[in-house]
Design an enzyme around this catalytic site. Structure first.
Site, PDB file in Angstrom:
ATOM      1  N   ASN A 129     -30.899  -9.197 -18.333  1.00 30.19           N
ATOM      2  CA  ASN A 129     -31.550  -9.610 -19.728  1.00 30.19           C
ATOM      3  C   ASN A 129     -31.128  -9.017 -21.053  1.00 30.19           C
ATOM      4  OD1 ASN A 129     -33.023  -7.813 -17.904  1.00 30.19           O
ATOM      5  ND2 ASN A 129     -34.791  -9.241 -17.676  1.00 30.19           N
ATOM      6  N   CYS A 130     -30.247  -7.826 -20.807  1.00 27.47           N
ATOM      7  CA  CYS A 130     -30.155  -7.158 -21.995  1.00 27.47           C
ATOM      8  C   CYS A 130     -31.114  -6.238 -22.343  1.00 27.47           C
ATOM      9  CB  CYS A 130     -30.082  -7.879 -23.218  1.00 27.47           C
ATOM     10  SG  CYS A 130     -28.114  -8.823 -23.570  1.00 27.47           S
ATOM     11  N   GLY A 131     -31.051  -4.848 -22.676  1.00 26.18           N
ATOM     12  CA  GLY A 131     -32.294  -3.932 -22.962  1.00 26.18           C
ATOM     13  C   GLY A 131     -31.720  -3.273 -24.361  1.00 26.18           C
ATOM     14  N   ARG A 182     -30.601  -3.394 -16.879  1.00 31.45           N
ATOM     15  CA  ARG A 182     -30.619  -4.915 -17.609  1.00 31.45           C
ATOM     16  C   ARG A 182     -29.421  -5.287 -18.129  1.00 31.45           C
ATOM     17  NH1 ARG A 182     -36.242  -5.598 -19.429  1.00 31.45           N
ATOM     18  NH2 ARG A 182     -35.527  -6.996 -20.945  1.00 31.45           N
TER      19      ARG A 182
END
Lengths: 371, 248
Positions: A15-17, A44
């Site tokens: 999900n990207c961080g 992430r």
């Protein structure tokens, strides 16, 4: 018939961080701190993009635009340096120091140039007759290099700041660029999990223009509308990914149109019409005007963004908060991240820690005259 | 049994926890936890896991009968599809708590984020209860199909914020939400209505709150001092006519 599984079902987080912080009194902090925070959210991302923006790192050249260039070929270096030489006075230039590590594959070449505009005929024409500012001229050069020189990309172009990014996990990118050797009063970081667009060196976050830098978790579904709107004002999208429009949009809204950061955030994440209908008359009037004028600037889709500049740090969510964002304060520091743990990793006992509501910007300004 | 989770990757930590559970541990204490995902997921035995630090996302997913006590704040997605057991958080918690939860209890002391209690459901004696002692973000009880959601607004760190966000009960078609004090009716979804509590409701509510008060050292009579309202869905099929009229 026995069915074979179509993929490995063991789940990986995806999900990207993002994380960032500012010392509002301008205290300088080493790059190892932001690296520790983003590394906590290692899972992430998936190793296809990591990056950092740092402010206050070039005090000895603070009057000059620091151009960070990424080159994919020898030819692009030659063409770009000729172009820079024609259009800028180059106070100092050097390779950006990198450390060769096994985790980073096929890195391009990185160089930086500390520059001032040269008073060419083109420059004089632009400033004297086309009503352009020096910053407009710099933006024009950035767009031209990105768009016209094959294999050359301006990674950042602001003053006393720089972006460091590439394909890899963020902690490896930090290692590659020797980030522990830089000190800044504001840092942001990103761990990428590309979904809709390729994981390439230019597509890693942050995206920047002049002093602005953006890291983003989510997707800008309105990319097409935003991109066409920006093209009318001379911004060309060349990085093959949605987040780029946010950097240019903020440059347009804040620097060109003179909106305050608060108003610019209202344009990017405007309240819904039914909410506007219930507001007091003056607010209703402002928001109606913003939505009418900047309808094409509205960011649709889920997002949490951190927006850095030499003025401060801003965190913003989409209107219905479809991506996480947590903020904290400790003394003169303000922290913003996708997960509380990423803040607690570098600030174990904040004075205050909270989650902003959707569309509610969190604005941490640098105190006047400290950096 | 104690585990020092400092710097540990979630896979290693969760393996140690599962190993301890299968070896028959009754109580496990995790120290220096910070951000490790999936703690307590799928644990099938009545073990008590105490967490010192901030656990990562997806705490107690699919949990079936264990108890987790968090002595700090917690993050997003606690109790996803949880079946039985209890999670107690002595701080605030994030978004999407109790997603599709179908049994057990989630007790949060302070504020909770967006989409809390989304699609909670119940069947016969399986009735999940989620209680938040602070304020809540938008979409509280979104698509709720069953179970009990309770919002107290007593122990928030953000006293200036509204008690609850917008679109409360969007798509709700089952279950009950109890809110202490007034609700802002302009922030309710069209699918729900506000009702007075019956005597039976009050008795049930007190029963839910008793255990919550015990967990956080509160007095039930202080909690019950203020009037509660009850929020119920107006229809079991709120979107039945969305695209075309459904045959009756």
């Amino acid at each position: 018939m026995k069915l074979k599984p179509t993929h490995i079902f063991e789940k990986d987080i995806s999900n990207c961080g993002l994380t960032g912080f500012i010392s509002t009194s301008g205290k300088l902090v080493g790059g190892e701190v932001i690296m520790k925070s983003i590394a906590l959210m290692h899972d992430r991302g998936n190793g296809l993009g990591g990056g950092f923006a740092a402010y206050g790192i070039y005090p000895q050249f603070k009057e000059f635009n620091a151009l960070h260039l990424m080159y994919e070929s020898g030819m692009s270096i030659q063409l770009t340096e000729e172009y820079l030489e024609q259009n800028f006075i180059i106070e100092h230039h050097e390779d950006i120091p990198t450390r060769r590590i096994p985790a980073i594959k096929n890195p391009p070449v990185f160089r930086r140039y500390f520059v001032k505009l040269r008073e060419t005929d083109e420059y004089l024409e632009a400033v004297n007759f086309q009503n352009m500012t020096e910053q407009d001229v710099v933006v024009g050069h950035v767009m031209r290099i990105n768009n016209e020189i094959e294999g050359a990309f301006v990674v950042s172009s602001g003053k006393n700041m720089g972006a460091f990014k590439g394909v890899g996990y963020p902690e490896d990118i930090a290692d590659f660029f020797n980030l522990e050797q830089y000190s800044g009063f504001l840092w942001t970081a990103h761990n990428r999990f590309p979904t809709n667009t390729p994981g390439w060196w230019g597509g890693a976050h942050p995206f920047t223009l002049l002093d602005w830098s953006i890291v983003h978790n989510g997707e800008i579904s309105s990319y097409g509308i935003n991109k066409r709107y920006l093209e009318m004002y001379g911004y060309l999208c060349t990085m093959l990914t949605d987040t780029e429009v946010v950097a240019y949009m903020l440059d347009l809204l804040i620097r060109k149109h003179g909106l305050s950061p608060e108003l610019a955030c209202m344009a990017l994440a405007s309240p819904f019409w039914d909410k506007i209908d219930t507001m007091p008359a003056d607010e209703r009037e402002i928001l109606t005007a913003i939505r009418q004028v900047y309808g094409s600037g509205l960011l649709n889709g889920p997002f949490a963004i951190l927006f850095g500049s030499n003025e401060g740090l801003i965190g913003l969510n989409d209107r219905v908060k479809l991506r996480p964002l947590v903020c904290a304060e400790k003394d003169d520091f303000v922290y913003m991240a996708s997960e509380e743990a990423a803040i607690r990793e570098i600030c174990p006992a904040p004075d205050k820690i909270w989650s902003p509501r959707g569309g509610e910007p969190v604005i941490a300004r640098l105190k006047q005259g400290v950096a | 049994m104690k585990i020092n989770a400092s710097g540990m990757h979630y896979r290693d930590l969760n393996k140690s926890i599962r190993d301890a559970v299968s070896a028959g541990a009754e109580a496990i204490q995790l120290d220096h936890v910070n951000g490790q995902y999936f703690i307590g997921d799928g644990i099938n035995r009545p073990v008590t896991i105490t967490i010192n630090g901030v656990p990562g996302n997806d705490l107690a997913a699919f949990m079936n009968g264990a108890t987790i006590i968090v002595n700090d704040n917690a993050q997003d997605n606690i109790g996803n599809t949880m079946n039985a057991g209890k999670v107690v958080v002595h701080g605030h918690a994030g978004d999407v708590l109790g997603y599709g939860m179908r049994g057990g209890r989630l007790h949060i002391k302070k504020d909770v984020g967006y989409r809390v209690g989304i699609h909670m459901k119940s069947y016969n004696e399986n009735r999940p209860v989620l209680i938040a002692g602070g304020k809540a973000g938008d979409f509280f009880g979104e698509y709720m199909a069953g179970g009990i959601l309770i919002l107290l607004d007593m122990m928030s760190d953000n006293p200036d914020k509204p008690k609850h966000g917008y679109s409360l009960g969007t798509g709700m078609h089952g279950g009950t939400i109890f809110i202490r004090g007034e609700v802002d009716e302009s922030r309710l979804s069209k699918e729900v209505g506000v009702f007075e509590l019956t005597n039976d409701d009050t008795a049930a509510l007190e029963e839910y709150l008793k255990e919550y008060c015990k967990d956080f050292g509160l007095k039930l009579k202080d909690v019950m001092k203020e009037k509660f309202v009850k929020i119920l869905p107006k229809s079991k099929r709120p979107y039945g006519n969305m695209y075309c009229a459904m045959p009756r």
